[in-house]
Design a protein around this motif. Structure first.
Motif, PDB file in Angstrom:
ATOM      1  N   ARG A  84      -0.858   2.715 -38.028  1.00 49.43           N
ATOM      2  CA  ARG A  84      -0.164   2.648 -36.738  1.00 49.43           C
ATOM      3  C   ARG A  84      -1.168   2.707 -35.593  1.00 49.43           C
ATOM      4  NH1 ARG A  84       2.904   7.278 -36.719  1.00 49.43           N
ATOM      5  NH2 ARG A  84       3.900   6.446 -38.552  1.00 49.43           N
ATOM      6  N   GLN A  86      -4.275   1.734 -35.677  1.00 44.17           N
ATOM      7  CA  GLN A  86      -4.999   0.469 -35.638  1.00 44.17           C
ATOM      8  C   GLN A  86      -4.135  -0.647 -35.053  1.00 44.17           C
ATOM      9  OE1 GLN A  86      -6.284   0.199 -39.731  1.00 44.17           O
ATOM     10  NE2 GLN A  86      -8.113   1.407 -39.334  1.00 44.17           N
ATOM     11  N   GLN A  87      -2.860  -0.673 -35.376  1.00 51.69           N
ATOM     12  CA  GLN A  87      -1.959  -1.680 -34.809  1.00 51.69           C
ATOM     13  C   GLN A  87      -1.827  -1.510 -33.306  1.00 51.69           C
ATOM     14  OE1 GLN A  87       1.653  -1.129 -37.024  1.00 51.69           O
ATOM     15  NE2 GLN A  87       0.944  -2.320 -38.767  1.00 51.69           N
ATOM     16  N   ASP A  88      -1.731  -0.272 -32.853  1.00 52.35           N
ATOM     17  CA  ASP A  88      -1.632  -0.014 -31.417  1.00 52.35           C
ATOM     18  C   ASP A  88      -2.888  -0.491 -30.700  1.00 52.35           C
ATOM     19  OD1 ASP A  88       0.861   1.094 -31.823  1.00 52.35           O
ATOM     20  OD2 ASP A  88       0.181   3.178 -31.635  1.00 52.35           O
ATOM     21  N   MET A  90      -4.885  -2.932 -31.658  1.00 51.30           N
ATOM     22  CA  MET A  90      -4.903  -4.393 -31.664  1.00 51.30           C
ATOM     23  C   MET A  90      -3.921  -4.956 -30.632  1.00 51.30           C
ATOM     24  SD  MET A  90      -7.262  -5.244 -33.660  1.00 51.30           S
ATOM     25  CE  MET A  90      -7.009  -6.989 -33.874  1.00 51.30           C
ATOM     26  N   LYS A  91      -2.767  -4.337 -30.484  1.00 52.75           N
ATOM     27  CA  LYS A  91      -1.804  -4.778 -29.475  1.00 52.75           C
ATOM     28  C   LYS A  91      -2.396  -4.659 -28.086  1.00 52.75           C
ATOM     29  CE  LYS A  91       2.404  -3.668 -31.989  1.00 52.75           C
ATOM     30  NZ  LYS A  91       3.527  -2.729 -32.089  1.00 52.75           N
ATOM     31  N   GLY A  92      -3.070  -3.556 -27.832  1.00 56.41           N
ATOM     32  CA  GLY A  92      -3.697  -3.345 -26.535  1.00 56.41           C
ATOM     33  C   GLY A  92      -4.790  -4.355 -26.265  1.00 56.41           C
ATOM     34  N   ALA A  94      -5.033  -7.469 -27.518  1.00 60.20           N
ATOM     35  CA  ALA A  94      -4.450  -8.803 -27.302  1.00 60.20           C
ATOM     36  C   ALA A  94      -3.863  -8.908 -25.902  1.00 60.20           C
ATOM     37  CB  ALA A  94      -3.375  -9.091 -28.350  1.00 60.20           C
ATOM     38  N   GLY A  95      -3.339  -7.819 -25.385  1.00 58.97           N
ATOM     39  CA  GLY A  95      -2.761  -7.835 -24.047  1.00 58.97           C
ATOM     40  C   GLY A  95      -3.795  -8.009 -22.950  1.00 58.97           C
ATOM     41  N   LYS A 104       0.469 -18.733 -26.691  1.00 61.54           N
ATOM     42  CA  LYS A 104       1.067 -17.427 -26.952  1.00 61.54           C
ATOM     43  C   LYS A 104       0.469 -16.874 -28.229  1.00 61.54           C
ATOM     44  CE  LYS A 104       5.288 -18.471 -24.591  1.00 61.54           C
ATOM     45  NZ  LYS A 104       6.678 -18.423 -24.467  1.00 61.54           N
TER      46      LYS A 104
END
Length: 105
Positions: A84, A86-88, A90-92, A94-95, A104
């Motif tokens: 979780r 690591q996913q957070d 990666m999301k940050g 990409a943003g 997209k």
């Protein structure tokens, strides 16, 4: 609409360096997985290395199967927390990247 490829490449390189640093930080970060309402705790780093295991003394008289189940549950909880985290990250990341118009991720 003008599209500046050199600017995009510079931003991509900066993003790559930022991602490498973030991955290093995540690998060093530690999470704690728990089971049995905190009676068993496992500390794990971002590379899934178990750093420590703590078992409450009250469990030492319990049967082996129950203790093994609690330990497995605490390890699994720690793995989920690392993933979780690591996913957070990666999301940050990409943003922050300026994708070209119409693209997209």
């Amino acid at each position: 609409m003008d599209f500046d490829m050199n600017n995009l490449l510079q931003q991509a390189q900066a993003m790559q360096e930022k991602m490498k640093k973030a991955q290093e930080d995540v690998a060093k970060a530690e999470v704690t997985g728990e089971a049995g309402a905190g009676l068993v705790k496992v500390v794990m780093n971002g590379r899934h290395d178990v750093k420590s295991v703590a078992i409450d003394d009250s469990l030492m008289g319990e049967d082996k199967d129950m203790l093994e189940d609690l330990l497995a549950a605490a390890v699994n909880d720690a793995v989920r927390r690392v993933e979780r985290q690591q996913q957070d990250m990666m999301k940050g990341m990409a943003g922050d990247f300026p994708f070209p118009p119409g693209f997209k991720p």
